[in-house]
Every structure is written in structure tokens, then in C-alpha cells.
Design a protein around this motif. Structure first.
Motif, PDB file in Angstrom:
ATOM      1  N   PHE A   1     -66.540 -16.781  56.708  1.00  0.00           N
ATOM      2  CA  PHE A   1     -66.597 -15.661  57.640  1.00  0.00           C
ATOM      3  C   PHE A   1     -65.627 -14.597  57.150  1.00  0.00           C
ATOM      4  O   PHE A   1     -64.416 -14.837  57.054  1.00  0.00           O
ATOM      5  CB  PHE A   1     -66.228 -16.127  59.046  1.00  0.00           C
ATOM      6  N   THR A   2     -66.156 -13.407  56.817  1.00  0.00           N
ATOM      7  CA  THR A   2     -65.337 -12.344  56.252  1.00  0.00           C
ATOM      8  C   THR A   2     -65.341 -11.123  57.161  1.00  0.00           C
ATOM      9  O   THR A   2     -66.405 -10.643  57.558  1.00  0.00           O
ATOM     10  CB  THR A   2     -65.868 -11.930  54.856  1.00  0.00           C
TER      11      THR A   2
ATOM     12  N   SER B   1     -74.733 -16.538  70.245  1.00  0.00           N
ATOM     13  CA  SER B   1     -74.475 -15.204  69.708  1.00  0.00           C
ATOM     14  C   SER B   1     -74.006 -15.396  68.272  1.00  0.00           C
ATOM     15  O   SER B   1     -73.545 -16.469  67.894  1.00  0.00           O
ATOM     16  CB  SER B   1     -73.411 -14.489  70.538  1.00  0.00           C
ATOM     17  N   PHE B   2     -74.110 -14.373  67.482  1.00  0.00           N
ATOM     18  CA  PHE B   2     -73.740 -14.505  66.086  1.00  0.00           C
ATOM     19  C   PHE B   2     -73.115 -13.195  65.637  1.00  0.00           C
ATOM     20  O   PHE B   2     -73.686 -12.121  65.840  1.00  0.00           O
ATOM     21  CB  PHE B   2     -74.993 -14.806  65.238  1.00  0.00           C
ATOM     22  N   THR B   3     -71.936 -13.273  65.045  1.00  0.00           N
ATOM     23  CA  THR B   3     -71.280 -12.100  64.487  1.00  0.00           C
ATOM     24  C   THR B   3     -71.634 -12.018  63.017  1.00  0.00           C
ATOM     25  O   THR B   3     -71.491 -12.989  62.283  1.00  0.00           O
ATOM     26  CB  THR B   3     -69.745 -12.209  64.654  1.00  0.00           C
TER      27      THR B   3
END
Length: 163
Positions: free
Chosen positions: A38-39, A150-152
Motif C-alpha cells: 500500500f503506497t 471499501s477500497f483505497t
């Protein structure tokens, strides 16, 4: 056990709680391993450090969770100290009914938004469990109408992926 039988059992158990039983809060680390890196502009991570907040009152438990977000400037130790402050829940008593909204409004200490969210989750979870019903039912919500998750979207090294 059916819904009605579960509610009857919870009602019976609820009446067995002594009015003076204390409410206990504990905080424990919860490290989540990410499936994908995750960046964000603040860096890349493969794990996320969270804290699990557990409220106990007699036979009932409520769970909440707080994500430790490095760029907010709060560490896991900071959040744990806030949540475990001895006077934080001193005003909550079983005779007050543990109404989550009233409990949050009457906190004796300010909490950061992430710490407040974790306590809010734990209070609402315990409130629903004490009534023997899922929280979504007590709020009149239909889970079929909610997104599964949900997804970032994280940053990518390759500019082409943004086009």
C-alpha cells in the motif's frame, strides 16, 4: 438458536448483572498483513498496525478498532494511552444503561478522532450484543443495500497505470 430465543436469553442474562458491576476496557495490538503493498505519498507499507479495543461489562463484550495512521502524528502508544486513561470511563455505570450516544457525549477526557471512533464502535457493539440483535437491525439498516467493502486506491510507480 432463533432470534426470539436469543433475545429472551439475553434479557434473562441482562437481569442477572449486578448493578454495580464495573465496565472494563482493554487495548491490544492488532497487526494486519496486507495482501498488496500500500503506497501513499508518505511511503509504502506491507503491514498496518491497528489496536483492538475491548469493552467488558459482566457477560457482555463490545469490540472496536483503531488504525494507527503514521501521517496523523499519533503512535499506537499514544492512542493506547488515551483509551486506557483511568478516568475515561469512570462516569459510565450499568445503571445509566450504557447508551452509546450518551456515553460518548459525556466522556471526561478528549480523544483524538481515531480513538473516539474505536470507543464508539465498541460501545455500539456492546449495546447491540446486550440486546441480542445485530447492530444493523437496531439501526433499521439492510445489509443487502451496503457495499461489501471499501477500497483505497494506492499510488503506483508507473504513471501509465493512472491514464
Amino acid at each position: 438458536m432463533g432470534g426470539f430465543a436469543a433475545r429472551v436469553l439475553v434479557t434473562i442474562l441482562h437481569t442477572m448483572l449486578p448493578a454495580s458491576s464495573a465496565i472494563h476496557l482493554s487495548v491490544s495490538p492488532l497487526q494486519l498483513t496486507l495482501r498488496d503493498p500500500f503506497t501513499l505519498s508518505h511511503g509504502t507499507s506491507l503491514v498496518r498496525d491497528n489496536l483492538l479495543v475491548t469493552l467488558r461489562w459482566g457477560l457482555f463484550t463490545g469490540l472496536g478498532e483503531v488504525a494507527v495512521v503514521p501521517y496523523r502524528g499519533e503512535t499506537a502508544a499514544d492512542l493506547q494511552r488515551m483509551l486506557e486513561h483511568p478516568g475515561l470511563l469512570s462516569h459510565l455505570t450499568p445503571s445509566a444503561g450504557l447508551d452509546p450516544e450518551r456515553a460518548l457525549e459525556s466522556l471526561r477526557r478528549p480523544l483524538s478522532p481515531p480513538a473516539m471512533a474505536a470507543l464508539d464502535m465498541a460501545l455500539h457493539d456492546m449495546w447491540a450484543r446486550r440486546r441480542g440483535r445485530p447492530l444493523h437491525q437496531l439501526w433499521g439498516l439492510d445489509p443487502a443495500c451496503c457495499p461489501v467493502s471499501s477500497f483505497t486506491i494506492a499510488m503506483d510507480d508507473d504513471d501509465q497505470n493512472y491514464r
